[in-house]
Motif scaffolding. Structure first.
Motif, PDB file in Angstrom:
ATOM      1  N   ARG A  37       0.825  -1.212   0.000  1.00 55.26           N
ATOM      2  CA  ARG A  37       0.000   0.000   0.000  1.00 55.26           C
ATOM      3  C   ARG A  37       0.858   1.261   0.000  1.00 55.26           C
ATOM      4  NH1 ARG A  37      -3.083   0.540   4.539  1.00 55.26           N
ATOM      5  NH2 ARG A  37      -2.133  -1.178   5.703  1.00 55.26           N
ATOM      6  N   GLU A  38       1.999   1.215   0.670  1.00 55.38           N
ATOM      7  CA  GLU A  38       2.888   2.379   0.684  1.00 55.38           C
ATOM      8  C   GLU A  38       3.494   2.643  -0.690  1.00 55.38           C
ATOM      9  OE1 GLU A  38       5.617   1.314   3.767  1.00 55.38           O
ATOM     10  OE2 GLU A  38       4.443   2.291   5.345  1.00 55.38           O
ATOM     11  N   ILE A  39       3.580   1.615  -1.510  1.00 50.02           N
ATOM     12  CA  ILE A  39       4.116   1.766  -2.864  1.00 50.02           C
ATOM     13  C   ILE A  39       3.068   2.315  -3.824  1.00 50.02           C
ATOM     14  CG2 ILE A  39       4.928   0.449  -4.878  1.00 50.02           C
ATOM     15  CD1 ILE A  39       6.375  -1.387  -2.830  1.00 50.02           C
ATOM     16  N   ILE A  40       1.839   1.866  -3.707  1.00 49.11           N
ATOM     17  CA  ILE A  40       0.840   2.216  -4.727  1.00 49.11           C
ATOM     18  C   ILE A  40       0.022   3.456  -4.384  1.00 49.11           C
ATOM     19  CG2 ILE A  40       0.670  -0.178  -5.506  1.00 49.11           C
ATOM     20  CD1 ILE A  40      -1.972  -0.401  -3.994  1.00 49.11           C
ATOM     21  N   TYR A  41       0.046   3.924  -3.111  1.00 45.98           N
ATOM     22  CA  TYR A  41      -0.734   5.098  -2.725  1.00 45.98           C
ATOM     23  C   TYR A  41       0.189   6.248  -2.324  1.00 45.98           C
ATOM     24  CZ  TYR A  41      -4.711   1.862  -2.407  1.00 45.98           C
ATOM     25  OH  TYR A  41      -5.685   0.940  -2.685  1.00 45.98           O
ATOM     26  N   PRO A 100       7.522 -11.022 -10.133  1.00 40.44           N
ATOM     27  CA  PRO A 100       6.509 -10.045 -10.529  1.00 40.44           C
ATOM     28  C   PRO A 100       5.112 -10.647 -10.682  1.00 40.44           C
ATOM     29  CG  PRO A 100       8.517  -9.708 -11.787  1.00 40.44           C
ATOM     30  CD  PRO A 100       8.696 -10.997 -11.036  1.00 40.44           C
ATOM     31  N   GLN A 101       5.006 -11.921 -11.097  1.00 43.98           N
ATOM     32  CA  GLN A 101       3.696 -12.543 -11.284  1.00 43.98           C
ATOM     33  C   GLN A 101       2.944 -12.630  -9.964  1.00 43.98           C
ATOM     34  OE1 GLN A 101       2.109 -13.866 -14.373  1.00 43.98           O
ATOM     35  NE2 GLN A 101       0.516 -13.425 -12.872  1.00 43.98           N
ATOM     36  N   GLN A 102       3.629 -13.040  -8.889  1.00 44.17           N
ATOM     37  CA  GLN A 102       2.980 -13.109  -7.587  1.00 44.17           C
ATOM     38  C   GLN A 102       2.506 -11.741  -7.128  1.00 44.17           C
ATOM     39  OE1 GLN A 102       5.723 -15.256  -4.870  1.00 44.17           O
ATOM     40  NE2 GLN A 102       3.981 -16.608  -4.510  1.00 44.17           N
ATOM     41  N   ILE A 103       3.316 -10.731  -7.344  1.00 48.26           N
ATOM     42  CA  ILE A 103       2.928  -9.374  -6.948  1.00 48.26           C
ATOM     43  C   ILE A 103       1.704  -8.925  -7.744  1.00 48.26           C
ATOM     44  CG2 ILE A 103       3.691  -6.966  -6.857  1.00 48.26           C
ATOM     45  CD1 ILE A 103       6.583  -8.095  -6.582  1.00 48.26           C
ATOM     46  N   ALA A 104       1.736  -9.186  -9.050  1.00 49.17           N
ATOM     47  CA  ALA A 104       0.596  -8.808  -9.900  1.00 49.17           C
ATOM     48  C   ALA A 104      -0.663  -9.557  -9.497  1.00 49.17           C
ATOM     49  CB  ALA A 104       0.934  -9.078 -11.362  1.00 49.17           C
ATOM     50  N   ASP A 105      -0.530 -10.848  -9.149  1.00 48.56           N
ATOM     51  CA  ASP A 105      -1.694 -11.630  -8.753  1.00 48.56           C
ATOM     52  C   ASP A 105      -2.294 -11.102  -7.460  1.00 48.56           C
ATOM     53  OD1 ASP A 105      -1.581 -13.296 -10.946  1.00 48.56           O
ATOM     54  OD2 ASP A 105      -0.495 -14.902  -9.913  1.00 48.56           O
ATOM     55  N   LEU A 106      -1.442 -10.776  -6.486  1.00 53.97           N
ATOM     56  CA  LEU A 106      -1.956 -10.246  -5.223  1.00 53.97           C
ATOM     57  C   LEU A 106      -2.695  -8.934  -5.455  1.00 53.97           C
ATOM     58  CD1 LEU A 106      -2.251 -10.180  -2.163  1.00 53.97           C
ATOM     59  CD2 LEU A 106       0.021  -9.127  -2.040  1.00 53.97           C
ATOM     60  N   LEU A 107      -2.111  -8.063  -6.245  1.00 53.95           N
ATOM     61  CA  LEU A 107      -2.757  -6.780  -6.515  1.00 53.95           C
ATOM     62  C   LEU A 107      -4.076  -6.985  -7.243  1.00 53.95           C
ATOM     63  CD1 LEU A 107      -2.450  -3.746  -6.199  1.00 53.95           C
ATOM     64  CD2 LEU A 107      -1.184  -3.698  -8.351  1.00 53.95           C
ATOM     65  N   ARG A 144      -8.255   1.018  -6.842  1.00 49.96           N
ATOM     66  CA  ARG A 144      -8.131   2.241  -6.045  1.00 49.96           C
ATOM     67  C   ARG A 144      -6.819   2.966  -6.302  1.00 49.96           C
ATOM     68  NH1 ARG A 144     -10.063  -0.593  -0.377  1.00 49.96           N
ATOM     69  NH2 ARG A 144     -12.268  -0.869  -0.930  1.00 49.96           N
ATOM     70  N   ALA A 145      -5.793   2.236  -6.727  1.00 45.35           N
ATOM     71  CA  ALA A 145      -4.480   2.831  -6.937  1.00 45.35           C
ATOM     72  C   ALA A 145      -4.476   3.696  -8.189  1.00 45.35           C
ATOM     73  CB  ALA A 145      -3.421   1.738  -7.057  1.00 45.35           C
ATOM     74  N   THR A 146      -3.603   4.668  -8.195  1.00 49.68           N
ATOM     75  CA  THR A 146      -3.419   5.490  -9.389  1.00 49.68           C
ATOM     76  C   THR A 146      -2.626   4.701 -10.434  1.00 49.68           C
ATOM     77  OG1 THR A 146      -1.327   6.398  -8.587  1.00 49.68           O
ATOM     78  CG2 THR A 146      -3.360   7.564  -7.953  1.00 49.68           C
ATOM     79  N   ALA A 147      -2.632   5.205 -11.648  1.00 45.52           N
ATOM     80  CA  ALA A 147      -1.842   4.558 -12.698  1.00 45.52           C
ATOM     81  C   ALA A 147      -0.362   4.555 -12.329  1.00 45.52           C
ATOM     82  CB  ALA A 147      -2.064   5.286 -14.025  1.00 45.52           C
ATOM     83  N   ALA A 148       0.109   5.629 -11.720  1.00 44.48           N
ATOM     84  CA  ALA A 148       1.513   5.688 -11.307  1.00 44.48           C
ATOM     85  C   ALA A 148       1.810   4.656 -10.226  1.00 44.48           C
ATOM     86  CB  ALA A 148       1.855   7.091 -10.808  1.00 44.48           C
ATOM     87  N   GLY A 149       0.870   4.487  -9.305  1.00 40.34           N
ATOM     88  CA  GLY A 149       1.057   3.490  -8.255  1.00 40.34           C
ATOM     89  C   GLY A 149       1.100   2.082  -8.806  1.00 40.34           C
ATOM     90  N   ARG A 150       0.219   1.795  -9.761  1.00 40.89           N
ATOM     91  CA  ARG A 150       0.225   0.466 -10.386  1.00 40.89           C
ATOM     92  C   ARG A 150       1.521   0.235 -11.155  1.00 40.89           C
ATOM     93  NH1 ARG A 150      -5.195   1.971 -11.393  1.00 40.89           N
ATOM     94  NH2 ARG A 150      -4.714   2.473 -13.573  1.00 40.89           N
ATOM     95  N   ALA A 185       4.243  -0.735  -8.738  1.00 42.36           N
ATOM     96  CA  ALA A 185       4.104  -2.136  -8.327  1.00 42.36           C
ATOM     97  C   ALA A 185       4.561  -3.078  -9.437  1.00 42.36           C
ATOM     98  CB  ALA A 185       2.654  -2.426  -7.941  1.00 42.36           C
ATOM     99  N   ALA A 186       4.232  -2.746 -10.677  1.00 37.81           N
ATOM    100  CA  ALA A 186       4.592  -3.608 -11.805  1.00 37.81           C
ATOM    101  C   ALA A 186       6.102  -3.681 -12.021  1.00 37.81           C
ATOM    102  CB  ALA A 186       3.913  -3.108 -13.078  1.00 37.81           C
ATOM    103  N   ALA A 187       6.829  -2.679 -11.528  1.00 34.62           N
ATOM    104  CA  ALA A 187       8.280  -2.658 -11.710  1.00 34.62           C
ATOM    105  C   ALA A 187       9.015  -3.492 -10.663  1.00 34.62           C
ATOM    106  CB  ALA A 187       8.782  -1.213 -11.658  1.00 34.62           C
ATOM    107  N   LEU A 188       8.311  -3.948  -9.636  1.00 36.83           N
ATOM    108  CA  LEU A 188       8.954  -4.709  -8.561  1.00 36.83           C
ATOM    109  C   LEU A 188       9.323  -6.117  -9.024  1.00 36.83           C
ATOM    110  CD1 LEU A 188       6.551  -3.734  -5.638  1.00 36.83           C
ATOM    111  CD2 LEU A 188       8.864  -2.853  -6.009  1.00 36.83           C
ATOM    112  N   GLN A 189      10.450  -6.601  -8.558  1.00 38.93           N
ATOM    113  CA  GLN A 189      10.879  -7.971  -8.845  1.00 38.93           C
ATOM    114  C   GLN A 189      10.563  -8.908  -7.686  1.00 38.93           C
ATOM    115  OE1 GLN A 189      12.135  -8.959 -11.942  1.00 38.93           O
ATOM    116  NE2 GLN A 189      11.377  -6.876 -12.355  1.00 38.93           N
ATOM    117  N   HIS A 190      10.517  -8.384  -6.480  1.00 36.79           N
ATOM    118  CA  HIS A 190      10.148  -9.164  -5.294  1.00 36.79           C
ATOM    119  C   HIS A 190       9.685  -8.182  -4.240  1.00 36.79           C
ATOM    120  CE1 HIS A 190      13.892  -7.948  -3.259  1.00 36.79           C
ATOM    121  NE2 HIS A 190      14.470  -8.151  -4.436  1.00 36.79           N
ATOM    122  N   LEU A 191       9.004  -8.697  -3.222  1.00 38.08           N
ATOM    123  CA  LEU A 191       8.439  -7.812  -2.203  1.00 38.08           C
ATOM    124  C   LEU A 191       8.181  -8.602  -0.932  1.00 38.08           C
ATOM    125  CD1 LEU A 191       7.227  -4.998  -1.496  1.00 38.08           C
ATOM    126  CD2 LEU A 191       5.029  -5.851  -2.360  1.00 38.08           C
TER     127      LEU A 191
END
Length: 284
Positions: free
Chosen positions: A201-205, A239-246, A254-260, A263-269
């Motif tokens: 949430r801190e990344i996407i908002y 990235p697939q796991q992160i995308a699936d969770l989101l 709810r997230a902005t396009a920039a926030g998404r 998140a899409a640029a993350l490799q792990h989290l």
């Protein structure tokens, strides 16, 4: 020996509330309202006039994302805590009727059934969800249970026919839950705690909204019994796991396009999972 896990049968007509009967390809009430069993074994008991959109609930893509994420085992501690809260400490002599109101693709009910079988506890099981895609996915993976497209606002279930109701990260309708629960039955609510998925949430908002506290009082006829806060860490490794969770959460919309994009640029989290489990008893 009879099967320990069986489909729940005390279904009600969504049009007049009368019992539904039939063992073949249709279910019918005494007034003649008839509902066909789909090829995958589920029933659609959501009348067209009660739909708020043409295809309500989670989309096919959201259901697939949730299935992949939950199959990874990231939320298995939640499933174990739910089973512990729902099942009696010692096997009940009879069959417990259990309803998951907002069952999604059925993960938590399948985990509950596995735990019940290990304890020798008989269950009759019903999963209800407003998304036909979720119910279809659930029915494909387990014919031991009953799966129904329906709404928590008008559960197609007979009065006082259920021992346990689960509402997992969903929208509780306390009047309906009270109606379908037997006296002494229990409602298990699972909600996000204040730190749930905080790192994502801190990344996407741009900023986080203050968390709403758990209610101090519950509507009659419910009485709070046990409450549990469950916290643990998970690492999403690609990235697939992160995308699936989101994709399986409301945060995707709810997230902005920039926030998404961040998140899409993350490799792990690494994430904090923080959930509240509250058991409410139905007092007669």
């Amino acid at each position: 020996m009879p099967a320990l896990i069986t489909p729940f049968e005390a279904l009600a007509c969504p049009l007049d509330g009368a019992p539904l009967h039939g063992n073949g390809p249709t279910r019918q009430c005494p007034a003649g309202h008839s509902f066909d069993v789909a090829a995958h074994g589920y029933l659609n008991l959501l009348p067209v006039q009660r739909k708020r959109s043409r295809d309500p609930g989670d989309s096919k893509e959201m259901v697939a994302a949730r299935r992949r994420f939950l199959d990874s085992g990231c939320y298995q501690p939640i499933a174990a805590a739910v089973s512990q809260a729902v099942l009696p400490a010692q096997a009940h002599s009879g069959t417990l009727a259990c309803l998951d109101a907002g069952c999604g693709e059925g993960y938590y009910l399948r985990e509950l059934a596995t735990a019940a079988q290990a304890r020798g506890q008989a269950l009759s099981v019903l999963g209800v969800d407003i998304s036909k895609w979720a119910v279809q996915a659930a029915a494909r993976r387990s014919r031991q249970m009953a799966w129904v497209v329906g709404s928590n606002a008008g559960l197609p279930v007979l009065d006082a026919s259920v021992d346990r109701v689960l509402c997992m990260f969903g929208f509780p309708v306390f009047t309906e839950f009270a109606r379908v629960l037997k006296a002494g039955g229990e409602l298990l609510l699972v909600d996000a705690g204040p730190d749930h998925l905080r790192e994502l949430r801190e990344i996407i908002y741009p900023s986080l909204k203050p968390e709403r506290p758990a209610p101090a009082n519950w509507p009659a006829p419910f009485h709070a019994t046990t409450a549990q806060q469950l916290r643990f860490a998970v690492t999403l490794e690609n990235p697939q796991q992160i995308a699936d969770l989101l994709a399986m959460t409301p945060h995707l919309y709810r997230a902005t396009a920039a926030g998404r994009a961040r998140a899409a640029a993350l490799q792990h989290l690494q994430l904090t999972v923080d959930v509240r489990l509250q058991v409410l008893r139905h007092l007669a």
